[in-house]
Design a protein around this motif. Structure first.
Motif, PDB file in Angstrom:
ATOM      1  N   THR A 155       0.868  -1.168   0.000  1.00 21.10           N
ATOM      2  CA  THR A 155       0.000   0.000   0.000  1.00 21.10           C
ATOM      3  C   THR A 155       0.907   1.220   0.000  1.00 21.10           C
ATOM      4  O   THR A 155       1.679   1.430   0.926  1.00 21.10           O
ATOM      5  CB  THR A 155      -0.906   0.014   1.255  1.00 21.10           C
ATOM      6  N   VAL A 156       0.817   2.005  -1.087  1.00 30.01           N
ATOM      7  CA  VAL A 156       1.704   3.147  -1.283  1.00 30.01           C
ATOM      8  C   VAL A 156       0.876   4.313  -1.808  1.00 30.01           C
ATOM      9  O   VAL A 156      -0.069   4.115  -2.569  1.00 30.01           O
ATOM     10  CB  VAL A 156       2.824   2.791  -2.294  1.00 30.01           C
ATOM     11  N   GLU A 157       1.261   5.520  -1.415  1.00 26.75           N
ATOM     12  CA  GLU A 157       0.572   6.719  -1.897  1.00 26.75           C
ATOM     13  C   GLU A 157       0.534   6.723  -3.424  1.00 26.75           C
ATOM     14  O   GLU A 157       1.531   6.392  -4.073  1.00 26.75           O
ATOM     15  CB  GLU A 157       1.298   7.984  -1.426  1.00 26.75           C
ATOM     16  N   LYS A 158      -0.592   7.113  -3.984  1.00 26.05           N
ATOM     17  CA  LYS A 158      -0.775   7.111  -5.430  1.00 26.05           C
ATOM     18  C   LYS A 158       0.283   7.961  -6.136  1.00 26.05           C
ATOM     19  O   LYS A 158       0.839   7.557  -7.158  1.00 26.05           O
ATOM     20  CB  LYS A 158      -2.173   7.619  -5.785  1.00 26.05           C
ATOM     21  N   SER A 159       0.587   9.127  -5.581  1.00 21.00           N
ATOM     22  CA  SER A 159       1.574  10.003  -6.222  1.00 21.00           C
ATOM     23  C   SER A 159       2.958   9.365  -6.236  1.00 21.00           C
ATOM     24  O   SER A 159       3.716   9.541  -7.198  1.00 21.00           O
ATOM     25  CB  SER A 159       1.625  11.361  -5.513  1.00 21.00           C
ATOM     26  N   VAL A 160       3.286   8.617  -5.210  1.00 22.42           N
ATOM     27  CA  VAL A 160       4.588   7.930  -5.159  1.00 22.42           C
ATOM     28  C   VAL A 160       4.634   6.845  -6.230  1.00 22.42           C
ATOM     29  O   VAL A 160       5.638   6.692  -6.932  1.00 22.42           O
ATOM     30  CB  VAL A 160       4.841   7.334  -3.755  1.00 22.42           C
ATOM     31  N   ILE A 161       3.550   6.116  -6.369  1.00 18.21           N
ATOM     32  CA  ILE A 161       3.489   5.062  -7.382  1.00 18.21           C
ATOM     33  C   ILE A 161       3.646   5.657  -8.780  1.00 18.21           C
ATOM     34  O   ILE A 161       4.376   5.130  -9.614  1.00 18.21           O
ATOM     35  CB  ILE A 161       2.172   4.266  -7.274  1.00 18.21           C
ATOM     36  N   GLU A 162       2.965   6.763  -9.033  1.00 22.98           N
ATOM     37  CA  GLU A 162       3.051   7.402 -10.348  1.00 22.98           C
ATOM     38  C   GLU A 162       4.478   7.848 -10.653  1.00 22.98           C
ATOM     39  O   GLU A 162       4.991   7.629 -11.755  1.00 22.98           O
ATOM     40  CB  GLU A 162       2.082   8.583 -10.420  1.00 22.98           C
ATOM     41  N   ARG A 163       5.136   8.460  -9.667  1.00 21.05           N
ATOM     42  CA  ARG A 163       6.524   8.886  -9.867  1.00 21.05           C
ATOM     43  C   ARG A 163       7.439   7.685 -10.070  1.00 21.05           C
ATOM     44  O   ARG A 163       8.337   7.699 -10.919  1.00 21.05           O
ATOM     45  CB  ARG A 163       7.004   9.721  -8.683  1.00 21.05           C
ATOM     46  N   ALA A 164       7.204   6.630  -9.301  1.00 25.42           N
ATOM     47  CA  ALA A 164       8.032   5.428  -9.401  1.00 25.42           C
ATOM     48  C   ALA A 164       7.865   4.761 -10.762  1.00 25.42           C
ATOM     49  O   ALA A 164       8.842   4.301 -11.358  1.00 25.42           O
ATOM     50  CB  ALA A 164       7.692   4.453  -8.276  1.00 25.42           C
ATOM     51  N   LYS A 165       6.637   4.719 -11.263  1.00 26.48           N
ATOM     52  CA  LYS A 165       6.401   4.130 -12.583  1.00 26.48           C
ATOM     53  C   LYS A 165       7.083   4.952 -13.669  1.00 26.48           C
ATOM     54  O   LYS A 165       7.678   4.393 -14.598  1.00 26.48           O
ATOM     55  CB  LYS A 165       4.901   4.031 -12.867  1.00 26.48           C
ATOM     56  N   ALA A 166       7.019   6.264 -13.550  1.00 24.83           N
ATOM     57  CA  ALA A 166       7.681   7.138 -14.526  1.00 24.83           C
ATOM     58  C   ALA A 166       9.190   6.927 -14.472  1.00 24.83           C
ATOM     59  O   ALA A 166       9.858   6.863 -15.512  1.00 24.83           O
ATOM     60  CB  ALA A 166       7.326   8.598 -14.257  1.00 24.83           C
TER      61      ALA A 166
END
Length: 80
Positions: free
Chosen positions: A8-19
């Protein structure tokens, strides 16, 4: 053997990590696995290099300094 892991990770962190993963040509799973591998490795048999031995003790840190906490925070910044 690979095992599935749910986080479970903050959505914004996931988006940055995927980028970041896309930019570096790696999968998010690979990045997370490498990070977990790195932070959990402790090799007490590793000998200090001569250069490092020369500077040991040069820096005086506060008594309550938490090296692992600072390292995790800095690695988190570096890898995301």
């Amino acid at each position: 053997m690979n095992t599935k892991l749910t986080l479970t990770v903050e959505k914004s962190v996931i988006e940055r990590a995927k980028a970041y993963a896309k930019h570096t040509g790696r999968s998010l799973s690979e990045i997370i696995e490498n990070y977990l591998d790195m932070v959990t490795k402790e090799d007490p048999t590793t000998e200090l290099s001569p250069k490092l031995k020369k500077i040991v003790g040069v820096v005086n840190l506060p008594h309550d300094f938490d090296e692992k906490k600072v390292l995790r925070a800095e690695l988190g910044k570096k890898h995301l």
